[in-house]
Design a protein around this motif. Structure first.
Motif, PDB file in Angstrom:
ATOM      1  N   THR A  58      77.744  98.154  35.877  1.00  0.00           N
ATOM      2  CA  THR A  58      78.352  97.789  34.460  1.00  0.00           C
ATOM      3  C   THR A  58      79.766  98.134  34.455  1.00  0.00           C
ATOM      4  OG1 THR A  58      78.160 100.050  33.373  1.00  0.00           O
ATOM      5  CG2 THR A  58      76.185  98.780  33.361  1.00  0.00           C
ATOM      6  N   ASN A  59      80.342  97.912  33.302  1.00  0.00           N
ATOM      7  CA  ASN A  59      81.799  98.391  33.363  1.00  0.00           C
ATOM      8  C   ASN A  59      81.901  99.649  33.204  1.00  0.00           C
ATOM      9  OD1 ASN A  59      82.572  95.496  33.313  1.00  0.00           O
ATOM     10  ND2 ASN A  59      82.438  95.275  31.087  1.00  0.00           N
ATOM     11  N   ALA A  60      82.890 100.450  33.546  1.00  0.00           N
ATOM     12  CA  ALA A  60      82.987 101.656  33.459  1.00  0.00           C
ATOM     13  C   ALA A  60      84.089 101.933  32.155  1.00  0.00           C
ATOM     14  CB  ALA A  60      83.839 102.412  34.703  1.00  0.00           C
ATOM     15  N   THR A  61      83.763 102.757  31.238  1.00  0.00           N
ATOM     16  CA  THR A  61      84.668 103.198  30.120  1.00  0.00           C
ATOM     17  C   THR A  61      84.750 104.547  29.982  1.00  0.00           C
ATOM     18  OG1 THR A  61      82.499 103.129  28.738  1.00  0.00           O
ATOM     19  CG2 THR A  61      83.721 101.079  29.196  1.00  0.00           C
ATOM     20  N   LEU A  62      85.642 104.836  28.764  1.00  0.00           N
ATOM     21  CA  LEU A  62      85.663 106.503  28.420  1.00  0.00           C
ATOM     22  C   LEU A  62      84.280 106.724  27.735  1.00  0.00           C
ATOM     23  CD1 LEU A  62      89.052 106.087  26.588  1.00  0.00           C
ATOM     24  CD2 LEU A  62      88.541 107.024  28.760  1.00  0.00           C
ATOM     25  N   LYS A  63      84.276 108.115  27.474  1.00  0.00           N
ATOM     26  CA  LYS A  63      82.941 108.527  26.716  1.00  0.00           C
ATOM     27  C   LYS A  63      83.255 108.035  25.377  1.00  0.00           C
ATOM     28  CE  LYS A  63      81.340 112.648  29.279  1.00  0.00           C
ATOM     29  NZ  LYS A  63      80.993 114.043  29.496  1.00  0.00           N
ATOM     30  N   GLU A  64      81.782 108.178  24.923  1.00  0.00           N
ATOM     31  CA  GLU A  64      81.761 107.641  23.338  1.00  0.00           C
ATOM     32  C   GLU A  64      82.720 108.563  22.484  1.00  0.00           C
ATOM     33  OE1 GLU A  64      78.504 107.583  19.789  1.00  0.00           O
ATOM     34  OE2 GLU A  64      77.832 107.212  22.280  1.00  0.00           O
ATOM     35  N   ASP A  65      82.601 109.873  22.674  1.00  0.00           N
ATOM     36  CA  ASP A  65      83.308 110.791  21.817  1.00  0.00           C
ATOM     37  C   ASP A  65      84.749 110.678  21.864  1.00  0.00           C
ATOM     38  OD1 ASP A  65      83.080 111.868  24.141  1.00  0.00           O
ATOM     39  OD2 ASP A  65      82.796 113.919  23.397  1.00  0.00           O
ATOM     40  N   GLU A  66      85.399 110.310  23.300  1.00  0.00           N
ATOM     41  CA  GLU A  66      86.760 110.362  23.493  1.00  0.00           C
ATOM     42  C   GLU A  66      87.047 108.937  22.956  1.00  0.00           C
ATOM     43  OE1 GLU A  66      86.980 110.484  27.730  1.00  0.00           O
ATOM     44  OE2 GLU A  66      86.938 112.711  27.694  1.00  0.00           O
ATOM     45  N   ALA A  67      86.324 107.974  23.102  1.00  0.00           N
ATOM     46  CA  ALA A  67      86.849 106.600  22.548  1.00  0.00           C
ATOM     47  C   ALA A  67      86.882 106.595  21.034  1.00  0.00           C
ATOM     48  CB  ALA A  67      85.764 105.557  23.012  1.00  0.00           C
ATOM     49  N   LYS A  68      86.102 106.998  20.477  1.00  0.00           N
ATOM     50  CA  LYS A  68      85.973 107.182  18.845  1.00  0.00           C
ATOM     51  C   LYS A  68      87.549 108.275  18.685  1.00  0.00           C
ATOM     52  CE  LYS A  68      81.041 106.768  17.759  1.00  0.00           C
ATOM     53  NZ  LYS A  68      80.042 107.339  17.063  1.00  0.00           N
ATOM     54  N   SER A  69      87.504 109.008  19.003  1.00  0.00           N
ATOM     55  CA  SER A  69      88.492 110.095  18.709  1.00  0.00           C
ATOM     56  C   SER A  69      89.924 109.537  19.163  1.00  0.00           C
ATOM     57  CB  SER A  69      88.682 111.200  19.652  1.00  0.00           C
ATOM     58  OG  SER A  69      89.573 112.187  19.377  1.00  0.00           O
ATOM     59  N   ILE A  70      90.104 108.647  20.099  1.00  0.00           N
ATOM     60  CA  ILE A  70      91.298 107.768  20.436  1.00  0.00           C
ATOM     61  C   ILE A  70      91.625 106.855  19.264  1.00  0.00           C
ATOM     62  CG2 ILE A  70      92.425 106.397  21.922  1.00  0.00           C
ATOM     63  CD1 ILE A  70      91.218 107.836  24.059  1.00  0.00           C
ATOM     64  N   LEU A  71      90.522 106.096  18.963  1.00  0.00           N
ATOM     65  CA  LEU A  71      90.817 104.885  17.967  1.00  0.00           C
ATOM     66  C   LEU A  71      90.803 105.592  16.515  1.00  0.00           C
ATOM     67  CD1 LEU A  71      88.090 102.530  19.219  1.00  0.00           C
ATOM     68  CD2 LEU A  71      90.645 102.340  19.713  1.00  0.00           C
ATOM     69  N   SER A  72      90.352 106.451  16.373  1.00  0.00           N
ATOM     70  CA  SER A  72      90.413 107.230  14.787  1.00  0.00           C
ATOM     71  C   SER A  72      91.702 107.673  14.631  1.00  0.00           C
ATOM     72  CB  SER A  72      89.264 107.981  14.563  1.00  0.00           C
ATOM     73  OG  SER A  72      89.427 109.230  15.234  1.00  0.00           O
ATOM     74  N   ASN A  73      92.430 108.254  15.643  1.00  0.00           N
ATOM     75  CA  ASN A  73      93.768 108.876  15.651  1.00  0.00           C
ATOM     76  C   ASN A  73      94.995 107.586  15.905  1.00  0.00           C
ATOM     77  OD1 ASN A  73      93.354 111.629  14.802  1.00  0.00           O
ATOM     78  ND2 ASN A  73      91.987 111.556  16.605  1.00  0.00           N
ATOM     79  N   HIS A  74      94.448 106.669  16.296  1.00  0.00           N
ATOM     80  CA  HIS A  74      95.483 105.768  16.443  1.00  0.00           C
ATOM     81  C   HIS A  74      96.233 105.667  17.591  1.00  0.00           C
ATOM     82  CE1 HIS A  74      93.643 103.526  12.915  1.00  0.00           C
ATOM     83  NE2 HIS A  74      94.072 104.738  12.239  1.00  0.00           N
ATOM     84  N   VAL A  75      95.940 106.319  18.695  1.00  0.00           N
ATOM     85  CA  VAL A  75      96.848 106.751  19.725  1.00  0.00           C
ATOM     86  C   VAL A  75      96.531 105.997  21.117  1.00  0.00           C
ATOM     87  CG1 VAL A  75      97.209 109.166  18.872  1.00  0.00           C
ATOM     88  CG2 VAL A  75      95.082 108.850  20.278  1.00  0.00           C
TER      89      VAL A  75
END
Length: 217
Positions: free
Chosen positions: A88-105
């Motif tokens: 599979t593709n390698a991605t950031l952890k779910e909680d990290e991805a959500k935090s980054i997107l919710s803070n628009h950073v």
């Protein structure tokens, strides 16, 4: 058969190319998902791990059927089986991805690096050689290898240590990394609103996604 979670830790900025540019801002952009987050395509991971397994097998004198596990390289004339392993593709952890997107950073994940070529004869910068490439800051991503048997698991665990760099610019210090198997960790299902992609059909672990992308590795 089991699924293994692969942890990819980066210790320096890294560049996994998309094959795209940003005009005057950057000559080469990194690959991102539809939300602007970094990921590593499964086929890139597969190629790196196959090379590591080949090196490990040669060093230990093992007679392994690599084509069965990883498949053959496809050609223009022939479409060949992909092998028993699926990456599979390698991605950031779910909680990290959500935090980054919710803070628009998400834009803070990337920095531009400027490089130029030096003429070996006179030590002067070559004309028109200045290039700007976008890189991703050091971070940790997780992917999954599906359908791994016990024998292959032990080989993979040993061979992953052979991978020290990934991506473009290795001779300039980019992409220093460590691959390892994340013990006792099962990857959480993918997040449709973060990583839009096609779910693997009929797989027993629902929510594993193959992310769409364009361009070269």
């Amino acid at each position: 058969m089991k699924d293994l979670t692969i942890k990819i830790e980066f210790f320096s900025p890294w560049h996994c190319g998309s094959g795209l540019s940003a005009g005057a801002d950057a000559d080469s952009l990194v690959i991102k998902d539809i939300n602007g987050l970094p990921f590593i395509p499964g086929k890139t991971i597969k190629g790196l791990i196959r090379e590591a397994v080949e090196d490990y097998s040669a060093l230990r004198g093992l007679d392994m059927d690599l084509e069965k596990a990883f498949g053959k390289a496809a050609t223009a004339e022939e479409a060949l089986p992909s092998g028993t392993l699926f990456f599979t593709n390698a991605t950031l952890k779910e909680d990290e991805a959500k935090s980054i997107l919710s803070n628009h950073v998400e834009d803070l994940l990337y920095i531009n690096k400027v490089a130029t070529a030096i003429d070996e004869k006179n030590g002067i910068t070559q004309e028109h050689s200045l290039r700007t490439i976008e890189t991703t800051i050091p971070c940790t991503l997780y992917g999954t290898i599906l359908y791994v048997d016990d024998d292959m698991e032990s080989v993979l665990e040993a061979a992953l240590g052979f991978i020290k760099h990934m991506g473009t610019g290795r001779n300039r210090g980019l992409g220093r990394c460590k691959f390892s198997i994340e013990k006792g960790h099962r990857r959480k299902p993918g997040i449709p609103d973060l990583h839009s992609g096609q779910q693997l059909p009929g797989h027993r672990s629902q929510g594993l996604y193959e992310l769409p992308y364009q361009g070269a590795d």
